[in-house]
Design an enzyme around this catalytic site. Structure first.
Site, PDB file in Angstrom:
ATOM      1  CD  GLU A 157      -2.891   1.255   0.263  1.00  0.00           C
ATOM      2  OE1 GLU A 157      -2.491   1.410  -0.914  1.00  0.00           O
ATOM      3  OE2 GLU A 157      -4.091   1.244   0.568  1.00  0.00           O
ATOM      4  CG  ASP A 206      -5.324   9.574   5.620  1.00  0.00           C
ATOM      5  OD1 ASP A 206      -5.748   9.839   6.751  1.00  0.00           O
ATOM      6  OD2 ASP A 206      -5.116  10.447   4.767  1.00  0.00           O
TER       7      ASP A 206
END
Length: 184
Positions: free
Chosen positions: A106, A110
């Site tokens: 990834e 967040d």
């Protein structure tokens, strides 16, 4: 660090957060760790498109053992600097992951919503093991319980661009990670 070969990008770069050299060194070290951990095991790197494609390419070259790659796409930003809260898997894997040790590659964690959904989905397919590697981690923004197994850099709550990360599909080609500054 100045980005001299891309003058049009200057107006949206507040500052460079992680240099090209720092990225290269961290990816190389992580490739060595992955190579040792998965030696003689069927390894599948799963990239979450589009943001992780640059990271995946460099990480794949840094890994010295045989491995396969697969692609998924999941979207939550929809041309904004804020997550929409809705996560859609828009491209699925072709491989039967029950025969692999899977490492999700990834670009950034967040809120964790997108990756949490992808992880849950992949776990339901019964891989031999499942781990997460993220280039960037923003733990102060986390809205779901999720932690990566490998994290190259932890950053504050900045909206960042470069090295595959975008704003409205632009800036992915920056060779570094920079803080994005909205403006004209």
């Amino acid at each position: 660090m100045q980005i001299t070969n891309m003058p049009e990008f200057h107006k949206h770069i507040k500052r460079v957060i992680i240099s090209e050299e720092e990225l290269r060194d961290a990816v190389q070290k992580t490739g060595e760790i992955i190579s040792m951990e998965y030696k003689d095991k069927p390894l599948l790197l799963v990239s979450i498109l589009k943001g992780a494609y640059v990271f995946l390419a460099d990480l794949s070259r840094a890994i010295t053992i045989p491995h396969e790659i697969g692609f998924m796409a999941a979207k939550s930003y929809f041309e904004s600097t804020e997550s929409s809260g809705t996560v859609d898997i828009t491209l699925d894997l072709k491989q039967d992951i029950s025969k692999y040790h899977v490492v999700i590659v990834e670009d950034i964690i967040d809120t964790g919503r997108t990756l949490s959904k992808v992880k849950e989905y992949l776990e339901s397919k019964g891989p031999l093991s499942l781990k997460i590697i993220t280039m960037l981690d923003k733990p102060e923004r986390r809205l779901v319980k999720l932690q990566s197994d490998y994290s190259l850099f932890t950053i504050p709550d900045y909206f960042v661009i470069g090295y595959g990360l975008d704003y409205g599909e632009y800036y992915r080609n920056l060779p570094c990670i920079a803080e994005f500054e909205e403006g004209e």
